[in-house]
Design a protein around this motif. Structure first.
Motif, short mmCIF file in Angstrom:
data_model
loop_
_atom_site.label_atom_id
_atom_site.label_comp_id
_atom_site.label_asym_id
_atom_site.label_seq_id
_atom_site.Cartn_x
_atom_site.Cartn_y
_atom_site.Cartn_z
N LEU A 163 0.85 -1.19 0.00
CA LEU A 163 0.00 0.00 0.00
C LEU A 163 0.89 1.24 0.00
O LEU A 163 1.75 1.39 0.86
CB LEU A 163 -0.89 0.00 1.24
N TYR A 164 0.71 2.08 -1.02
CA TYR A 164 1.48 3.33 -1.11
C TYR A 164 0.58 4.46 -0.61
O TYR A 164 -0.20 5.03 -1.35
CB TYR A 164 1.93 3.55 -2.55
N ALA A 168 4.51 3.47 3.12
CA ALA A 168 4.42 2.30 2.24
C ALA A 168 4.45 1.07 3.13
O ALA A 168 5.39 0.90 3.94
CB ALA A 168 5.58 2.29 1.25
N ILE A 169 3.41 0.24 3.02
CA ILE A 169 3.30 -0.92 3.91
C ILE A 169 3.11 -2.19 3.08
O ILE A 169 2.19 -2.28 2.27
CB ILE A 169 2.12 -0.76 4.89
N MET A 170 4.03 -3.13 3.29
CA MET A 170 3.96 -4.44 2.63
C MET A 170 3.20 -5.37 3.56
O MET A 170 3.57 -5.50 4.74
CB MET A 170 5.36 -4.98 2.37
N ASN A 179 1.39 -10.63 8.17
CA ASN A 179 2.35 -9.72 8.82
C ASN A 179 2.49 -8.46 7.99
O ASN A 179 2.36 -8.50 6.75
CB ASN A 179 3.70 -10.41 8.99
N MET A 180 2.75 -7.35 8.67
CA MET A 180 2.85 -6.05 8.01
C MET A 180 4.24 -5.46 8.22
O MET A 180 4.78 -5.50 9.33
CB MET A 180 1.81 -5.07 8.55
#
Ligand code: P6P
Length: 336
Positions: A163-164, A168-170, A179-180
């Motif tokens: 998510l941008y 920015a989160i994978m 998991n984040m």
């Protein structure tokens, strides 16, 4: 359990160590995706500064207007995944299966992706995201075809999105929870920030594009109508509504605080010969895997998304996913 701050690379390698005999190829595919997402995060954060906003003046294979960033991010994903760890690729932006260059060894994984879901939001500086799904290539297949991608969502070995947004989160699952990892741009690493994320079973928040209300099937009319009646209605509670028009942002909100995301079948789509809005292989299946791994539920309003037999790379399906008790209620209405 991992320490908060563990890098995604460390996490992937530690997980690999748990699989005796692992070749490291799966780890390489995940790291290839992570590299691509770091590059895309850099591009999305620059936007107009580097002239990447707006239309590309072309259409994708589905006749949808392509944004410049659809093409740019697709190329970034292909370049990162062409290092010899994947077997073949499929993308929202490509009609055919993409085979790695001849001088690169073939891997054993098939990767499908939407390089920049919700890309039209780029022009108005609203969150967008990359969605990916990984399955095993059939044994002994040198050049996988589209038919090799037609595997049930339950066959996914990994799924995730980046998510941008403000950060920015994978978000990643390999079948053992969700998991984040938040991108620390100072050191260029995705760092573990939330472990084993779970979606609350109940919610008071729904996400649907209400402008299509007049086309919905009766059970969906009933469900949303009851939500809108609030505490005076049969649900006995007031609801809130959100609609970002970016599936990655919607699902991330739901993973964070619960909710239900719905893009239903409707009479307008039926009249146009369509089977839904969102694509099974690179939107519904990966997001369904993540949502289920976080304790939620993902259906078409009638049946489990991950048990649908795919028939086409760009097949579209209706989507209802999020807080388990809410999705069960909607699905019950449709199967009554
Ligand atoms: P609408 C983005 O184009 C997308 O595929 C999803 O990310 C999003 O949830 C949906 O379409 C938005 O659709 O009809 O509201 O523009």
């Amino acid at each position: 359990m991992y320490q908060i701050g563990t890098t995604l690379t460390q996490f992937i390698l530690e997980e690999q160590r748990k699989h005796t005999g692992a070749t490291g190829e799966f780890s390489c595919v995940l790291n290839d995706v992570a590299l691509a997402c770091k590059k895309i995060a850099a591009l999305t954060s620059k936007g107009d500064l580097i002239g990447v906003l707006g239309s590309a003046g072309s259409e994708n294979v589905q006749g949808e207007e392509q944004k410049k960033m659809d093409i740019i991010t697709n190329d970034v994903m292909i370049e990162a995944l062409s290092r010899g760890h994947a077997a073949a690729l499929a993308s929202e932006e490509m009609d055919e299966v993409y085979h790695l260059p001849g001088n690169v060894p073939r891997g054993h994984y098939l990767v499908t992706f939407d390089p920049l879901d919700g890309s039209s939001n780029m022009d108005v500086n609203v969150s967008v995201g990359t969605i990916f799904s990984i399955i095993k290539a059939p044994e002994g297949v040198e050049n996988p075809t589209a038919a090799d991608f037609m595997q049930l969502g339950t066959k996914q070995v990994a799924a995730g999105y980046c998510l941008y947004g403000p950060s920015a989160i994978m978000v990643l699952t390999t079948g053992k929870g969700v998991n984040m990892f938040t991108l620390d741009k100072d050191c260029g690493e995705f760092l573990l920030t939330r472990e084993d994320v779970k979606i609350p079973a109940d919610t008071k928040e729904f996400a649907i594009n209400v402008s299509n209300q007049r086309y919905w099937e009766p059970p969906m009319q009933r469900y949303i109508g009851e939500c809108l009646l609030g505490v005076e209605g049969p649900r006995g509670k007031d609801f809130n509504m959100r609609w970002v028009a970016s599936m990655v942002a919607e699902i991330h909100r739901i993973l964070t605080r619960g909710g239900i995301f719905i893009y239903p079948m409707d009479s307008k789509m039926k009249a146009a010969g369509k089977t839904g809005k969102l694509r099974l292989l690179y939107e519904a299946n990966p997001m369904g895997f993540i949502v289920e791994q976080a304790g939620g539920m993902a259906t078409t309003a009638y049946s489990r998304i991950m048990e649908l037999q795919p028939t086409d790379l760009h097949q579209r399906v209706p989507v209802v996913m999020g807080s388990r008790n809410e999705v069960e209620l909607v699905t019950g209405y449709h199967n009554a």
